[in-house]
Design a protein around this motif. Structure first.
Motif, mmCIF file in Angstrom:
data_model
loop_
_atom_site.group_PDB
_atom_site.id
_atom_site.type_symbol
_atom_site.label_atom_id
_atom_site.label_comp_id
_atom_site.label_asym_id
_atom_site.label_seq_id
_atom_site.Cartn_x
_atom_site.Cartn_y
_atom_site.Cartn_z
ATOM 1 N N LEU A 523 65.790 8.852 7.092
ATOM 2 C CA LEU A 523 66.384 9.172 8.386
ATOM 3 C C LEU A 523 65.998 10.554 8.854
ATOM 4 O O LEU A 523 65.692 11.430 8.061
ATOM 5 N N LYS A 524 66.069 10.733 10.169
ATOM 6 C CA LYS A 524 65.918 12.046 10.758
ATOM 7 C C LYS A 524 67.329 12.566 10.979
ATOM 8 O O LYS A 524 68.137 11.899 11.621
ATOM 9 N N MET A 525 67.679 13.705 10.412
ATOM 10 C CA MET A 525 69.056 14.191 10.565
ATOM 11 C C MET A 525 69.069 15.625 11.059
ATOM 12 O O MET A 525 68.240 16.441 10.688
ATOM 13 N N ARG A 526 70.088 15.929 11.892
ATOM 14 C CA ARG A 526 70.340 17.296 12.333
ATOM 15 C C ARG A 526 71.669 17.746 11.761
ATOM 16 O O ARG A 526 72.487 16.930 11.360
ATOM 17 N N ILE A 527 71.884 19.047 11.791
ATOM 18 C CA ILE A 527 73.157 19.577 11.305
ATOM 19 C C ILE A 527 74.292 18.993 12.141
ATOM 20 O O ILE A 527 74.216 18.943 13.366
ATOM 21 N N GLY A 528 75.329 18.525 11.440
ATOM 22 C CA GLY A 528 76.475 17.963 12.117
ATOM 23 C C GLY A 528 76.391 16.453 12.271
ATOM 24 O O GLY A 528 77.390 15.790 12.538
ATOM 25 N N GLU A 529 75.195 15.898 12.071
ATOM 26 C CA GLU A 529 75.030 14.460 12.239
ATOM 27 C C GLU A 529 75.484 13.693 10.999
ATOM 28 O O GLU A 529 75.363 14.179 9.881
ATOM 29 N N GLY A 530 75.990 12.498 11.214
ATOM 30 C CA GLY A 530 76.364 11.653 10.088
ATOM 31 C C GLY A 530 75.673 10.303 10.180
ATOM 32 O O GLY A 530 75.322 9.871 11.267
ATOM 33 N N GLN A 532 75.698 6.165 8.509
ATOM 34 C CA GLN A 532 76.490 5.234 7.733
ATOM 35 C C GLN A 532 75.583 4.360 6.886
ATOM 36 O O GLN A 532 74.588 3.815 7.361
ATOM 37 N N VAL A 533 75.924 4.273 5.610
ATOM 38 C CA VAL A 533 75.240 3.346 4.715
ATOM 39 C C VAL A 533 76.332 2.526 4.056
ATOM 40 O O VAL A 533 77.152 3.067 3.327
ATOM 41 N N GLU A 534 76.377 1.237 4.347
ATOM 42 C CA GLU A 534 77.472 0.376 3.890
ATOM 43 C C GLU A 534 78.802 1.014 4.285
ATOM 44 O O GLU A 534 78.975 1.369 5.448
ATOM 45 N N ASN A 535 79.688 1.258 3.295
ATOM 46 C CA ASN A 535 80.977 1.852 3.658
ATOM 47 C C ASN A 535 80.997 3.362 3.426
ATOM 48 O O ASN A 535 82.053 3.954 3.295
ATOM 49 N N TYR A 536 79.813 3.969 3.365
ATOM 50 C CA TYR A 536 79.746 5.405 3.162
ATOM 51 C C TYR A 536 79.239 6.099 4.425
ATOM 52 O O TYR A 536 78.422 5.532 5.150
ATOM 53 N N ILE A 537 79.747 7.303 4.643
ATOM 54 C CA ILE A 537 79.191 8.118 5.701
ATOM 55 C C ILE A 537 78.651 9.392 5.067
ATOM 56 O O ILE A 537 79.319 10.027 4.244
ATOM 57 N N VAL A 538 77.415 9.714 5.401
ATOM 58 C CA VAL A 538 76.772 10.914 4.868
ATOM 59 C C VAL A 538 76.591 11.870 6.036
ATOM 60 O O VAL A 538 75.938 11.533 7.019
ATOM 61 N N ARG A 539 77.207 13.061 5.916
ATOM 62 C CA ARG A 539 77.132 14.010 7.029
ATOM 63 C C ARG A 539 76.430 15.290 6.596
ATOM 64 O O ARG A 539 76.761 15.870 5.547
ATOM 65 N N LEU A 540 75.442 15.710 7.380
ATOM 66 C CA LEU A 540 74.742 16.956 7.087
ATOM 67 C C LEU A 540 75.533 18.120 7.676
ATOM 68 O O LEU A 540 75.680 18.227 8.894
ATOM 69 N N ASP A 541 76.083 18.982 6.807
ATOM 70 C CA ASP A 541 76.927 20.080 7.283
ATOM 71 C C ASP A 541 76.122 21.321 7.630
ATOM 72 O O ASP A 541 76.269 21.900 8.686
ATOM 73 N N ARG A 542 75.298 21.773 6.709
ATOM 74 C CA ARG A 542 74.563 22.996 6.954
ATOM 75 C C ARG A 542 73.436 23.129 5.940
ATOM 76 O O ARG A 542 73.316 22.314 5.031
ATOM 77 N N PHE A 543 72.646 24.171 6.122
ATOM 78 C CA PHE A 543 71.613 24.489 5.139
ATOM 79 C C PHE A 543 71.895 25.853 4.541
ATOM 80 O O PHE A 543 72.454 26.720 5.190
ATOM 81 N N ALA A 544 71.522 26.030 3.290
ATOM 82 C CA ALA A 544 71.693 27.327 2.651
ATOM 83 C C ALA A 544 70.388 27.687 1.955
ATOM 84 O O ALA A 544 69.643 26.806 1.526
ATOM 85 N N GLU A 545 70.106 28.962 1.865
ATOM 86 C CA GLU A 545 68.909 29.425 1.143
ATOM 87 C C GLU A 545 69.365 30.029 -0.177
ATOM 88 O O GLU A 545 70.290 30.826 -0.220
ATOM 89 N N ILE A 546 68.703 29.625 -1.246
ATOM 90 C CA ILE A 546 69.077 30.103 -2.571
ATOM 91 C C ILE A 546 67.847 30.644 -3.268
ATOM 92 O O ILE A 546 66.748 30.119 -3.094
ATOM 93 N N LYS A 547 68.054 31.702 -4.071
ATOM 94 C CA LYS A 547 66.947 32.235 -4.857
ATOM 95 C C LYS A 547 67.144 31.851 -6.308
ATOM 96 O O LYS A 547 68.156 32.194 -6.913
ATOM 97 N N GLY A 548 66.201 31.152 -6.886
ATOM 98 C CA GLY A 548 66.271 30.816 -8.308
ATOM 99 C C GLY A 548 65.467 31.822 -9.092
ATOM 100 O O GLY A 548 64.898 32.747 -8.517
ATOM 101 N N PRO A 549 65.392 31.671 -10.433
ATOM 102 C CA PRO A 549 64.657 32.626 -11.256
ATOM 103 C C PRO A 549 63.166 32.690 -10.888
ATOM 104 O O PRO A 549 62.570 33.748 -10.897
#
Lengths: 657, 149, 173
Positions: A523-530, A532-549
Motif C-alpha cells: 500500500l501507499k500510506m501517508r501519516i495519519g492514514e489507516g 483495513q486488513v480483515e478485522n484489523y486497522i493499521v494506522r501510520l502515526d508518524r516517523f522517527a529517526e534513530i541512530k544505531g551503533p
C-alpha cells in the motif's frame, strides 16, 4: 601473534588427524590394540586443538585485529560485540572452521559416550571421522585460511553484511552446522560396520541416538533459519526453495528416513543394507550441500563468495569420500542380507513406504535444484526451477507419506491383522474427515489444498491418540498399575515418536493456514492514514529517526486496532548501514497464537507517502512451533532408557570379564 | 487384502491428485493475481528472488509492467509469454512442460516407481501370507465386535 | 549386483555434471531475441534539438545497439573500446540511454567522448524491457534486415568486438 597460534594449532590438528585416522584403522584391521587405543586420545586432542584455534579466531574478531584479512573483510570496530563473535562464522573461511569445530566436537562426544563399543568398532568410527577431518583441515589451511594476514593492516574493517547483523546469525549457523556435521556420526558408524562386517542390531542401536540427535539439531537449525528469513528479509516468506535451503533440507529428509529405517534394523534386524545406504547418503548430501553453497555452481540468495579453486577441491573431496563409501557399499552390502521377513501390511511395510517416499522427495528436490545446471551443462539453455515446481512435487510425494505416518504406528510388526487395521483406519478417516469439515465450515472459504492439509493434520493427531490409548490399554490390562504408573511404564521412545508426529501435524496446520488464508497488501500510506486488513486497522502515526551503533534508521510508528480496539504499536524500520552503504528492511511483527500481523517498510515516494507492506499470516507461528515439537520428540526418543541400559549392560559385562 | 490395497490405491491417488487441482487457477482478485504472478516470475538481476520479493530497479519496472499488462486485460498466460519472449524461460520459476523439462517433471515419479520396484525385492521373495483376502464379512464383523468389547 | 552398484553409478554421473558446472556461469542468461526482428520503437534524442529516432530508420545496414547510462560504472570500463570501434567507422553504433538524466548523459559524453552516431533516450526503461535488457551495459548486433544476430551482457572487451566482426563478415551482404 594470536592468528599465528591459531594457524599453528590447525596444522597441529592436521598431524593429529592423520594419527587419529591411520593408526586406529590399521590397528582395527590387524587386531592391534595399541594402535587402536590411539583413536580415543587423538580424537579428543584434535577437538581441543581445533577448539582453541577457533577461540583464536574469535579473539581476532572480538579485539578488531584488522591485520587479519578475514576480520578486515567481515567485521568493523563499530559492530556490536555479539555480532563480532558471530562474524567469525559469517565468512566462508570462518564458517569452515566452525564446521570443523563441530566435526571434532562430535568426535569428542563419540569418544566419551561410546566406551561400551567394541574396541574395533570404536577405532574404526573415530578413524573414519579423522579422515573427514583431514580433508577439511587441508581445505581450510591451504585454500580458505581464516588467519591469513593482511599487510599492511586495514584501518578498519569492511563490516559484516547487514543481513547477517541479527540475533539469528548468532544461533542459527551453529545449530545448523551441528546437525549438518552430526550426520557424520551415523556415517562413520556405517562405514566402520561395513569395514568390520558387523551389521547387526547392536550397530543399529548405537547409531540410533546419534542419528536422532543430529536430526534434532538439523531440525532446529532449519527452523531457526526459516524463522530468521521470515522476519529479516522483509517479504514474509518462510521457505523459498532456495538452493541453500534445499542443501540443508535434503540431508534432513534423508536423516528422517534413516531414523525410521534404523528403528527397523534395531528392532527387527531388517533393512540393513538399506539403512547403511541411507547413512552414507545422508552424509553425502550434507557434503553435497557444502559444495553447492561454496562453489558458485548455482545461484542462491546465500552463496558465499565463490572461488573455482575451492569448488574443485570440495568436489574432489566429495568424489573421494562418497565414491569410496559407495564402492565399499557395493562390495560389502550384498553379503549383509535383507534381514527378517515381513508382510506388506505391517509396520515394516509402512516404514519401508515412508522410507521410499522420503527418499523420492529428496531425489525430487535434488533433481529440481540441479536441473538448471544439467540443462546448462548439456547446452540446452537456461531455465529456473522455483517454488511452483517444488510445491507441487513435494506435496504430491509427501501426502502419501503423511498418510502412512498415520498407519505405521497402528500396524504391528511383521504382519498386521488386516481386517482389524482396516476397521481402525476407517474410523480414523471418518474422524479426520469430520474434523476437517468442521474446520472448513468455520473458516468459510476453502480450497482443495486447505482441505487436504487439515485432513492430514487431523489424520496424524487422531492416529497418534489411538496409538497411545491402545498401548495404554494393553499395558494396563497386563499389569495392575495405576493410570499414572502405566504412563510411566511406556518407554520414552514411544512418547518421542508421538510427540514428533504431533509436531508434524502442528507444522501442517501452520503451512496450510498460511498458504490458504494469508493476506498481502502493498500500500501507499501517508501519516495519519489507516488501512483495513480483515478485522484489523493499521494506522501510520508518524516517523522517527534513530541512530544505531553502525546504522541510521527511519522508523515508522504504526498503531494496530483489532475490531476497533487498540492492541499494539508496531515499528518497522528502514535502516541504512554506513560502512557497507546498504539499506536494510527490518519488519515489525505482532504475533499471537492464531496469526502474525507483519509490517515492513518499502520505499519512500516523492509525494511524502511510503510503500508499506502489510501481511496477515494466520497460524504462521505453528510452522516453527511444529518443528520445535518435532525436535522435542527427537530429544525424548534419543534419551530413551533403552539406549542407556545398553551402556550399563556393557559395562557390567566388562566388569564380569 | 486386495480390498485394502485397492482402497489404499484409490485414496492415495485421490490425495496425490488433490494438490494438482489447486495449481494453475486464475484468481479473480486483482491484488491476488499480481501477487501470484510476480511471485512466479524471477528477478533477473538478483541472486535468487522473485519479482514480488525484489526491490531492484528492474524488478520494480517489471512489476509495474505486469500491473499494466493486467490492466490491458491480458491473461496470466499472455503475461508469462510476454516475459518469456524477452528474457527466455529463465524468468519462469514454474518451468513449462516441454521436451527438455520432461525429466524434471516426470523424474520424481519415475524415481518413486523405480524405488518401489526395488523395494519389492524386500518383500516379494518372502512368502506373503496367502488367503488373507478371503476374510468373510462375518469374520470382519467378529473382529469388530472383539475390538469393541 | 547392479542394485548395490547403482548408488555409485548415479553419483559418478552427478559428479560429472557438477565438475562441468564449475566452468559455467549460472548468472549469464541467453537472450531469446537472437534471430528475431528488433522490436519497433520511437525514441526522442538526447538533446532537445535532435530528432526522434525510429527503429525503421536504422535498418538497411548492419548496426550495433549499445545500452548505456552515465550512472553505470561498467559502461565507463567499456567506453574506450566503443570509442575505438567508432573511430574505425566500420559500423553504425546506436546508443540507447537507459533510465538516465539527459543532461547527466550529455555531460558524461562530453567528458569521455561520444562513440554514438545516434542516440535514443529511454528514461523509464520501457524499450529496454522490449529488448530484454537486464543489466547495463548491453550490446546487440543487428543485421541490415533488422534481425538480432548477437547479444553481449556486461562491458565489451576486444574478444567480443572480434566476435562481432566475425559475425558481420558472415552476414550476407
Amino acid at each position: 601473534m594470536i592468528p599465528e597460534i591459531g594457524n599453528f594449532l590447525l596444522m597441529l590438528a592436521l598431524v593429529v588427524a592423520v594419527i587419529q585416522s591411520v593408526f586406529p584403522l590399521v590397528g582395527a584391521s590387524r587386531g592391534n590394540f595399541q594402535l587402536m587405543s590411539l583413536a580415543v586420545t587423538s580424537g579428543r586432542l584434535q577437538f581441543i586443538l581445533i577448539l582453541f584455534s577457533f577461540f583464536c579466531l574469535i579473539y581476532c574478531f572480538l579485539f578488531n585485529d584488522f591485520s587479519v584479512l578475514n576480520v578486515a573483510k567481515n567485521s568493523n570496530s563499530s559492530l556490536p560485540w555479539a555480532y563480532r563473535i558471530a562474524a567469525s562464522w559469517g565468512s566462508h573461511e570462518g564458517s569452515m572452521l566452525l564446521w570443523l569445530v563441530m566435526l571434532s566436537g562430535w568426535t569428542f562426544a563419540v569418544s566419551i559416550k561410546s566406551r561400551q563399543l567394541p574396541m574395533e568398532m570404536l577405532s574404526r568410527t573415530i578413524g573414519v571421522m579423522g579422515l573427514i577431518s583431514i580433508g577439511f583441515l587441508i581445505f581450510i589451511i591451504f585454500t580458505s585460511n581464516p588467519f591469513d594476514r593482511l599487510l599492511p593492516a586495514a584501518a578498519d574493517g569492511a563490516d559484516l553484511n547487514p543481513l547477517l547483523q541479527d540475533p539469528g546469525m548468532v544461533i542459527h549457523p551453529p545449530m545448523l552446522y551441528m546437525g549438518y556435521v552430526g550426520c557424520v556420526v551415523p556415517f562413520a558408524f556405517a562405514i566402520a560396520a561395513l569395514l568390520g562386517g558387523r551389521l547387526d542390531s547392536t550397530w543399529a542401536r548405537w547409531s540410533r541416538p546419534w542419528t536422532t540427535y543430529s536430526w534434532v539439531f538439523l531440525t532446529i537449525g532449519i527452523a531457526l533459519g526459516s524463522w530468521w528469513a521470515y522476519y529479516e528479509l522483509g517479504w514474509g516468506g518462510w521457505w523459498f526453495w532456495d538452493p541453500v535451503e534445499n542443501a540443508s533440507f535434503m540431508p534432513w529428509l534423508s536423516a528422517t528416513a534413516l531414523m525410521h529405517s534404523l528403528a527397523v534394523s534395531e528392532k527387527r534386524g531388517g533393512f540393513k543394507a538399506w539403512t547403511v545406504l541411507l547413512a552414507i547418503l545422508t552424509f553425502a548430501l550434507s557434503l553435497l550441500g557444502t559444495f553447492l553453497v561454496r562453489s558458485g555452481v548455482i545461484t542462491s540468495v546465500h552463496a558465499f563468495a565463490s572461488d573455482p579453486a575451492r569448488g574443485i577441491y570440495i568436489l574432489a573431496f566429495l568424489v573421494l569420500v562418497v565414491g569410496a563409501s559407495f564402492s565399499l557399499y557395493a562390495i560389502r552390502a550384498p553379503k549383509v542380507g535383507v534381514g527378517g521377513s515381513f508382510d506388506v501390511i505391517s509396520r515394516e511395510g509402512a516404514l519401508l513406504a515412508n522410507n521410499i517416499l522420503f527418499l523420492a522427495s529428496t531425489a525430487a528436490i535434488l533433481l529440481g535444484t540441479l536441473y538448471p545446471l544439467f540443462l546448462d551443462a548439456l547446452g540446452l539453455g537456461k531455465i529456473s526451477v522455483g517454488p511452483p515446481y517444488f510445491d507441487v512435487i513435494f506435496v504430491s510425494i509427501m501426502t502419501p507419506a503423511i498418510f502412512f505416518m498415520g498407519i505405521g504406528p497402528l500396524a504391528v510388526w511383521k504382519k498386521a491383522e488386516i481386517p482389524d487395521l482396516v476397521f481402525r483406519l476407517k474410523w480414523l478417516m471418518f474422524i479426520a474427515g469430520t474434523a476437517a469439515s468442521i474446520c472448513m465450515f468455520f473458516a468459510g472459504k476453502w480450497s482443495p489444498l486447505v482441505i487436504l492439509g487439515v485432513f492430514l493434520a487431523f489424520w496424524i493427531i487422531s492416529s497418534s491418540f489411538l496409538v497411545f490409548f491402545e498401548r495404554f490399554k494393553s499395558v494396563s490390562q497386563s499389569t495392575n498399575l495405576t493410570n499414572i504408573g502405566v504412563c510411566r511404564r511406556l518407554p520414552l521412545g514411544f512418547y518421542g515418536m508421538l510427540t514428533a508426529h504431533f509436531g508434524v501435524a502442528v507444522f501442517i496446520i501452520g503451512v496450510t493456514a498460511v498458504g490458504g488464508y494469508e493476506q498481502e497488501k502493498d500500500l501507499k500510506m501517508r501519516i495519519g492514514e489507516g488501512v483495513q486488513v480483515e478485522n484489523y486497522i493499521v494506522r501510520l502515526d508518524r516517523f522517527a529517526e534513530i541512530k544505531g551503533p553502525n546504522f541510521d534508521s527511519t522508523v515508522g510508528v504504526f498503531s494496530i486496532f483489532e475490531d476497533g480496539n487498540f492492541i499494539a504499536v508496531l515499528k518497522p524500520e528502514k535502516r541504512f548501514y554506513h560502512v557497507q552503504q546498504m539499506p536494510m528492511t527490518e519488519a515489525a511483527i505482532d504475533s499471537s497464537v492464531t496469526r502474525d500481523l507483519y509490517l515492513s517498510l518499502g520505499e519512500p515516494l516523492q509525494d511524502g507517502s511510503w510503500i508499506v507492506r502489510v501481511y496477515l499470516k494466520p497460524f504462521v507461528g505453528w510452522i516453527w512451533a511444529g518443528a520445535f515439537v518435532m525436535a522435542l520428540g527427537g530429544i525424548l526418543a534419543a534419551s530413551d532408557r533403552r539406549f542407556r541400559k545398553l551402556r550399563e549392560e556393557k559395562v557390567r559385562e566388562k566388569n564380569l570379564v | 487384502m486386495k480390498l485394502l490395497l485397492s482402497n489404499l490405491v484409490v485414496v492415495v491417488s485421490l490425495l496425490l491428485g488433490m494438490p494438482l487441482i489447486g495449481i494453475g487457477q486464475e484468481s479473480e482478485n486483482l491484488d491476488q493475481r499480481i501477487f501470484l504472478l510476480t511471485n512466479e516470475l524471477r528477478c533477473l538481476v538478483c541472486q535468487n528472488q522473485s519479482l514480488a520479493e525484489s526491490e531492484a530497479a528492474l524488478a520494480v519496472d517489471l512489476k509495474n509492467k505486469v500491473v499494466k499488462l493486467i490492466e490491458q486485460g491480458k491473461t496470466d498466460d499472455q503475461i508469462r509469454e510476454y516475459m518469456v519472449s524477452r528474457y527466455g524461460d529463465f524468468v519462469l520459476y514454474d518451468p513449462p512442460f516441454k521436451l527438455k523439462t520432461m525429466l524434471l517433471w516426470w523424474g520424481p515419479f519415475l524415481i518413486l516407481l523405480l524405488m518401489l520396484i526395488m523395494a519389492k525385492s524386500f518383500v516379494s521373495n518372502k512368502k506373503i501370507i496367502t488367503g488373507s483376502q478371503s476374510y468373510t464379512e462375518e469374520q470382519l464383523r467378529n473382529a469388530r465386535k472383539k475390538l469393541n468389547e | 549386483m547392479i542394485k548395490y552398484l547403482s548408488p555409485l553409478l548415479v553419483f559418478i554421473v552427478l559428479a560429472g555434471f557438477l565438475a562441468k558446472g564449475l566452468y559455467l556461469n549460472p548468472k549469464e542468461i541467453p537472450s531469446p531475441l537472437i534471430g528475431k526482428k528488433i522490436p519497433d520503437f520511437k525514441l526522442s534524442g538526447l538533446s532537445k534539438e535532435s530528432p526522434l529516432v525510429f527503429s525503421d530508420d536504422l535498418l538497411g545496414e548492419p548496426f550495433i545497439i549499445n545500452v548505456f547510462a552515465s550512472w553505470c560504472g561498467p559502461c565507463l570500463d567499456e567506453h574506450p573500446i566503443l570509442i575505438e570501434l567508432a573511430d574505425t567507422k566500420a559500423i553504425h553504433v546506436f546508443g540507447l540511454n537507459y533510465k538516465d538524466n539527459s543532461s547527466n548523459a550529455l555531460n558524461w559524453l562530453e567528458k569521455h567522448g561520444n562513440p554514438y552516431q545516434s542516440i535514443g533516450v529511454d528514461p523509464k526503461g520501457v524499450v529496454a524491457i522490449d529488448f530484454g535488457v537486464y543489466g547495463v551495459p548491453e550490446t546487440f548486433l543487428i543485421d541490415s534486415d533488422g534481425f538480432i544476430r548477437f547479444k553481449h551482457v556486461g562491458p565489451l572487451n576486444r574478444e567480443t568486438i572480434n566476435e562481432i566482426f566475425k559475425i558481420l563478415e558472415e552476414l550476407p551482404k
